[in-house]
Design a protein around this motif. Structure first.
Motif, PDB file in Angstrom:
ATOM      1  N   CYS A   6      24.594   8.151  15.746  1.00 45.49           N
ATOM      2  CA  CYS A   6      23.575   8.308  16.780  1.00 45.49           C
ATOM      3  C   CYS A   6      24.188   7.933  18.119  1.00 45.49           C
ATOM      4  O   CYS A   6      25.321   7.444  18.197  1.00 45.49           O
ATOM      5  CB  CYS A   6      22.345   7.452  16.472  1.00 45.49           C
ATOM      6  N   ARG A  17      24.917   5.900  21.537  1.00 52.81           N
ATOM      7  CA  ARG A  17      24.973   4.574  22.162  1.00 52.81           C
ATOM      8  C   ARG A  17      24.894   3.420  21.171  1.00 52.81           C
ATOM      9  O   ARG A  17      25.794   2.590  21.102  1.00 52.81           O
ATOM     10  CB  ARG A  17      23.826   4.428  23.182  1.00 52.81           C
ATOM     11  N   ASP A  18      23.844   3.324  20.360  1.00 52.86           N
ATOM     12  CA  ASP A  18      23.617   2.134  19.547  1.00 52.86           C
ATOM     13  C   ASP A  18      24.437   2.116  18.261  1.00 52.86           C
ATOM     14  O   ASP A  18      24.633   1.054  17.679  1.00 52.86           O
ATOM     15  CB  ASP A  18      22.128   2.006  19.198  1.00 52.86           C
ATOM     16  N   CYS A  19      24.879   3.255  17.777  1.00 55.18           N
ATOM     17  CA  CYS A  19      25.612   3.297  16.510  1.00 55.18           C
ATOM     18  C   CYS A  19      27.103   3.064  16.747  1.00 55.18           C
ATOM     19  O   CYS A  19      27.635   3.360  17.820  1.00 55.18           O
ATOM     20  CB  CYS A  19      25.394   4.639  15.810  1.00 55.18           C
ATOM     21  N   GLU A  20      27.766   2.567  15.705  1.00 51.71           N
ATOM     22  CA  GLU A  20      29.180   2.222  15.793  1.00 51.71           C
ATOM     23  C   GLU A  20      30.029   3.214  15.007  1.00 51.71           C
ATOM     24  O   GLU A  20      29.524   4.019  14.231  1.00 51.71           O
ATOM     25  CB  GLU A  20      29.410   0.802  15.263  1.00 51.71           C
ATOM     26  N   SER A  59      20.314   2.776  14.316  1.00 56.42           N
ATOM     27  CA  SER A  59      20.516   1.623  15.195  1.00 56.42           C
ATOM     28  C   SER A  59      20.049   0.333  14.551  1.00 56.42           C
ATOM     29  O   SER A  59      20.723  -0.691  14.610  1.00 56.42           O
ATOM     30  CB  SER A  59      19.767   1.864  16.513  1.00 56.42           C
ATOM     31  N   GLU A  99      22.350  -1.128  11.641  1.00 59.84           N
ATOM     32  CA  GLU A  99      23.670  -1.612  12.001  1.00 59.84           C
ATOM     33  C   GLU A  99      23.610  -2.868  12.856  1.00 59.84           C
ATOM     34  O   GLU A  99      24.548  -3.664  12.867  1.00 59.84           O
ATOM     35  CB  GLU A  99      24.430  -0.519  12.752  1.00 59.84           C
ATOM     36  N   ASN A 100      22.523  -3.089  13.570  1.00 62.86           N
ATOM     37  CA  ASN A 100      22.462  -4.188  14.518  1.00 62.86           C
ATOM     38  C   ASN A 100      21.515  -5.297  14.114  1.00 62.86           C
ATOM     39  O   ASN A 100      21.433  -6.303  14.798  1.00 62.86           O
ATOM     40  CB  ASN A 100      22.034  -3.652  15.899  1.00 62.86           C
ATOM     41  N   THR A 101      20.795  -5.112  13.019  1.00 66.71           N
ATOM     42  CA  THR A 101      19.864  -6.146  12.577  1.00 66.71           C
ATOM     43  C   THR A 101      20.467  -6.895  11.402  1.00 66.71           C
ATOM     44  O   THR A 101      20.738  -6.307  10.354  1.00 66.71           O
ATOM     45  CB  THR A 101      18.512  -5.528  12.169  1.00 66.71           C
ATOM     46  N   PRO A 118      29.449   5.142  22.262  1.00 61.62           N
ATOM     47  CA  PRO A 118      28.931   3.872  21.727  1.00 61.62           C
ATOM     48  C   PRO A 118      29.142   2.730  22.717  1.00 61.62           C
ATOM     49  O   PRO A 118      30.094   2.734  23.511  1.00 61.62           O
ATOM     50  CB  PRO A 118      29.748   3.670  20.451  1.00 61.62           C
ATOM     51  N   LYS A 119      28.263   1.748  22.646  1.00 59.87           N
ATOM     52  CA  LYS A 119      28.351   0.600  23.555  1.00 59.87           C
ATOM     53  C   LYS A 119      29.581  -0.258  23.266  1.00 59.87           C
ATOM     54  O   LYS A 119      30.122  -0.894  24.164  1.00 59.87           O
ATOM     55  CB  LYS A 119      27.080  -0.237  23.432  1.00 59.87           C
ATOM     56  N   GLU A 120      29.973  -0.294  22.004  1.00 61.23           N
ATOM     57  CA  GLU A 120      31.081  -1.166  21.622  1.00 61.23           C
ATOM     58  C   GLU A 120      32.136  -0.377  20.845  1.00 61.23           C
ATOM     59  O   GLU A 120      31.815   0.545  20.100  1.00 61.23           O
ATOM     60  CB  GLU A 120      30.578  -2.332  20.758  1.00 61.23           C
TER      61      GLU A 120
END
Length: 968
Positions: free
Chosen positions: A372, A374-377, A515, A518-520, A817-819
């Motif tokens: 996805c 931005r939020d996905c890695e 998102s 992966e981030n929670t 992605p952000k990171e």
């Protein structure tokens, strides 16, 4: 016995001229009696203006509660009307309608008898309710009245001639077919002969009042079966007028039911289903049907179709014959589907794709692009593999809500299972099964035509043509439509809106799940069993199923409303139009999500940096790493299984609960007061569209096992298990939970046959597209024959070959992605595009066009088009490997040969068996011979009486007809 004083020219054939003529003829039908004589013998109808006859005070305790006769114990109850005598603002109007309607019924020759249910404290209007009998004081309801209807002999024979009912003239002496040598093996599946064939086989002929001595009339009270009698009475009820309102003539029991004048109209069951009737004159056919047919423990027994036809009529009989035949044919499809499934199971360990993905040196080195924006890695391909430590890690995470082991990070057990289990349905056997089902559906339809032809002969429906139904106008039909038809665009828009809503839901939820998981931190344990793709697919499938059930409620009413607005002329036209509308609604409703997953999901995704968006907001879905075929299997399983489970709940549990609740009131009364008509009144209504929904349910199931069977070979097995239960559930509810339906004739399954034929043709197209575009079979075959470089293991390297390269620096800000903690430079995505360092950067490679050409060639050949030679030549030009292209060509020709066999089989199988044709010709000849001999005898009598002239000419003409029929 009352006789008719009807003139020869007063027949209901005149109703074909206009609806008004029908009403006029019906009201002229009167019993021959002296002026002022009561038309109903000792009994009259209960109205405010009539007196209660002395016979109404007969104590019902002396009559069996299961009696299906009038109080005299002689006249059979052919139909029952019920109404609620309640004081309200429309009471007088309803009373006037009933008075007029019942008076016209008596003028039509029917005999009426009224039963009331009153309590002592429920005294009502005028002096009618002043004196109550002990029966009335102990009855449980003070408002419901029952009008029992009996059709005397003269009425029956008059309308038997109008309806062209066939009756026996001589016992059939044509020898039966040779016994089946497998009868001894199939003996455990057989039912007793008396149950399978409840009455002898006769030569029959249409009834004529002028030839009564020709027919085998041993007893006038039993000559017409109860199903024939209630069919005749219902015919009269639907055409009997009850007055003029707003300048228009009003008629028909249906209108009276709709406006509340009557609350119910139904024929009676002949006994209670769990025990035989105490009356020796009753055949207790309902009890026999329950014991031998409607119990689930009899699921392995054949169906007593002749008894079903005798009790419920040909229309219901033909449905159960079709359902039983469909279930028998499903057995073959289920066995082959199970074999294909087992093939995939046993060869699962040989799946090279799963091995490469799980290999740390291959799948572990492949970095996949984010799922996805931005939020996905970024993620490694081998994280979708099964690990021996996954379950341990999952259990520890569940306890500690964290995971410190390196081997557990990012593992996804369910995806690993999907990757391996996708091979169960996406293998070489899939192609074989798709071709087999194309042939199977042809065999099913052709053999059903033969079975149907045999039933037409056995049930005296050979000469029954749908044109005869043209005489049976719908009572609601009017020459001019006074209402405007609404444009059905609104209803179609509702369907399209629901489809778009589900797709938008999938896109929005897909990004949210990707998102969130992966981030929670708290969802890390669940992420080992659930992926964004899987979560989206499962929840969207469940949501879609709920929407389907809700939209069914609206579609049903919309289809009925539109059909009513069209005012079809005949019952046949009404049913056909309603069937087509309902099927089209349900087709889109049930199959739209499967079509989306099969043919649209993952096909218009774009590529990293140039993704495709819906409404410029939601990024289109990608297929699961295991492929879209496994998601189609998930969708199909949830919708198909959910529909079958919900359907059985609706059909069995809901009516049972309603009847149980209704019977609670009857428990307060003495058992001997709970009469046959009261017991049936408390049952559920089967309705005119009851059989329509049964067909619709099975045809929708037929679509699931044919349109998408290439994705789920176990679908026929699930359908088989459901249908074994369905037959017993339908028989159980019809025998125990519903009022007896009005008998109706039908010589086929009607327009459903055309729908099945259309779905059979469409299934070839859909399965060809599923194999070509949804599964990975064609790309794997192209790689195997044209691009593989390893002769020892031709499929090695396929995973790397099927993934394209994207340079991370080319990501636009919207997608990046952000990171990127590991500073990856490239990522891979599923497509066939040139790498970033190529001059045709990110354009489709030649292999993409080769695969597309092979897919199109496969579709053309599967559909049997004449362009097969051009498709093979295109495959040769694009393959660049002569030897492998020749192998491809041979395999494509083989598929085409199989498809041609499908149509060749359909052409070879005759619709009517040869022995049935011979019997039909023989019976026609013998019947004509009997009729002509009868006419000769009549003419001889007239000649002996001195009536010469025209009689001698008739005699010669009759002998000529006999010679002609003998020659034919």
């Amino acid at each position: 016995m009352n006789r008719l004083g009807k003139k020869a020219n007063e027949t209901l054939i005149e109703m074909a001229l206009s609806a008004d003529d029908d009403i006029a003829v019906l009201t002229k039908f009167k019993l021959s009696r002296s002026e002022g004589e009561e038309c109903n013998g000792p009994e009259t109808i209960s109205t405010a203006g009539s007196e209660i006859p002395s016979s109404s005070e007969i104590d019902k305790r002396h009559q069996s509660k299961d009696s299906i006769f009038f109080r005299d114990g002689v006249r059979r109850i052919d139909f029952v009307l019920s109404y609620v005598d309640d004081l309200n603002k429309e009471w007088e109007k309803k009373l006037e309608r009933r008075k007029e309607f019942e008076s016209n019924l008596q003028k039509a020759g029917l005999e009426l008898e009224t039963e009331d249910k009153k309590k002592s404290h429920n005294k009502t209007r005028f002096d009618l309710m002043s004196d109550l009998t002990p029966l009335e004081q102990e009855s449980e309801d003070g408002k419901i009245f029952f009008v029992k209807i009996h059709a005397p002999w003269e009425v029956l024979i008059t309308y038997a001639e109008v309806l062209n009912i066939k009756v026996p003239i001589r016992e059939n002496d044509i020898p039966s077919t040779v016994e089946n040598p497998l009868d001894c093996v199939l003996f455990p599946l057989r039912l007793p002969e008396k149950v399978m064939h409840p009455e002898p086989d006769y030569f029959t002929a249409p009834f004529s009042k002028d030839k009564q001595e020709l027919y085998l009339i041993n007893d006038e009270s039993t000559f017409f079966s109860p199903s024939m009698r209630n069919r005749i009475v219902n015919y009269i009820l639907t055409r009997c007028p009850y007055g003029t309102e707003e300048g228009k003539k009003k008629f028909g029991i249906k209108r009276l039911l709709n406006n509340g004048t009557y609350t119910a109209a139904y024929p009676l069951h002949d006994c209670q289903y769990w025990k035989k009737a105490s009356d020796p004159n009753c055949d207790s056919e309902r009890y026999t049907l329950y014991m031998e047919w409607a119990r689930f423990l009899r699921f392995y027994k054949e169906q007593p179709l002749d008894l079903i036809r005798k009790y419920y009529g040909e229309k219901i009989g033909i449905y159960f014959a079709w359902l039983g035949f469909y279930t028998e044919m499903l057995f073959l499809a289920a066995v082959v589907g199970l074999i294909c499934f087992l093939y995939g199971l046993f060869t699962m360990d040989e799946n090279m794709s799963s091995k490469e993905i799980c290999d740390p040196s291959i799948g572990g080195e492949i970095i996949m692009c984010p799922l996805c924006d931005r939020d996905c890695e970024y993620w490694r391909l081998n994280t979708t593999c099964e690990s021996s430590q996954v379950w341990v890690c999952f259990c520890r995470n569940a306890a500690r809500r964290s995971c410190s082991s390196e081997s557990c990070r990012g593992t996804n057990l369910f995806l690993a299972l999907l990757l391996q289990y996708s091979h169960l349905f996406d293998n070489v056997a899939t192609l074989f099964f798709a071709i087999f089902m194309g042939i199977w559906v042809t065999l099913f339809l052709e053999f059903w035509k033969r079975r149907q032809a045999r039933l037409k002969y056995e049930w005296d429906l050979v000469d029954f043509e749908e044109e005869q139904q043209q005489l049976q106008l719908r009572p609601e039909y009017e020459a001019k439509c006074t209402q405007k038809k609404r444009n059905p665009v609104t209803q179609v828009s509702l369907i399209i809106a629901s489809m778009i809503a589900v797709i938008v839901y999938r896109l929005a939820v897909y990004a949210a799940f990707a998102s969130l998981m992966e981030n929670t931190q708290t969802l890390q344990p669940i992420s080992g069993l659930l992926t964004p793709q899987l979560a989206t697919s499962v929840t969207a499938s469940c949501l879609n199923f709920v929407i389907i059930m809700i939209l069914n409620f609206f579609y049903e009413r919309i289809a009925i409303w539109i059909t009513d607005m069209e005012i079809p002329r005949t019952h046949m036209e009404y049913e056909n139009r309603l069937t087509m509308k309902m099927f089209l609604f349900q087709f889109v409703n049930y199959y739209s999500s499967c079509f989306y997953v099969a043919f649209f999901k993952g096909k218009f995704v774009g590529y990293p940096g140039a993704y495709t968006y819906m409404f410029n907001r939601w990024r289109n879905e990608e297929c699961d790493p295991a492929g879209c075929l496994i998601e189609l299997t998930t969708q199909l399983t949830i919708v198909m299984a959910g529909k079958q489970i919900w359907g059985n709940i609706q059909e069995a549990i809901v009516p049972w609960i309603c009847n149980w609740w209704g019977r609670r009131k009857a428990r307060n009364n003495p058992e001997n007061l709970y009469s046959r008509w009261e017991q049936d009144h408390d049952l559920q209504i089967f309705g005119a569209l009851g059989l329509f929904y049964e067909y619709l349910e099975m045809v929708i199931q037929f679509g699931f096992i044919t349109l998408f069977v290439a994705s789920f070979p176990l679908a026929p097995l699930l359908a088989l298990m459901n249908n074994i239960l369905e037959i017993r559930v339908d028989s159980w509810k019809l025998t125990t939970q519903y009022r007896r339906p009005v008998a109706a004739k039908a010589h086929s399954i009607g327009v459903w046959q055309e729908i099945l034929n259309g779905m059979a043709i469409l299934s070839v197209v859909t399965n060809a597209f599923i194999v070509a575009f949804t599964s990975d079979m064609i790309p794997r075959l192209v790689y195997y024959y044209a691009y593989s470089e390893n002769e020892d293991s031709p499929m090695s390297g396929y995973i790397n070959n099927s993934l394209s390269v994207f340079q991370i620096s080319d990501f636009p800000e919207r997608n990046e992605p952000k990171e990127n903690p590991e500073n990856f430079v490239i990522c891979r995505y599923r497509d066939y595009r040139y790498p970033p360092d190529h001059e045709k950067k990110y354009l489709h490679t030649m292999q993409f066009w080769h695969i597309l050409a092979a897919k199109l060639a496969f579709i053309i050949i599967m559909e049997g088009a004449d362009l097969r030679v051009g498709a093979v030549k295109m495959a040769e030009e694009t393959a660049n490997v002569d030897q492998n292209a020749q192998q491809n060509k041979r395999s494509l020709y083989a598929s085409h040969v199989v498809f041609i066999v499908k149509f060749f089989v359909a052409w070879m199988i005759p619709d009517v068996p040869a022995d049935v044709k011979a019997k039909i010709k023989r019976e026609k000849y013998l019947t004509q011979k009997i009729l002509h001999e009868y006419e000769l005898e009549k003419l001889k009598e007239r000649l002996c009486q001195g009536d010469k002239g025209a009689t001698e000419k008739e005699f010669i003409a009759t002998e000529g007809r006999m010679e002609l029929s003998r020659a034919m």
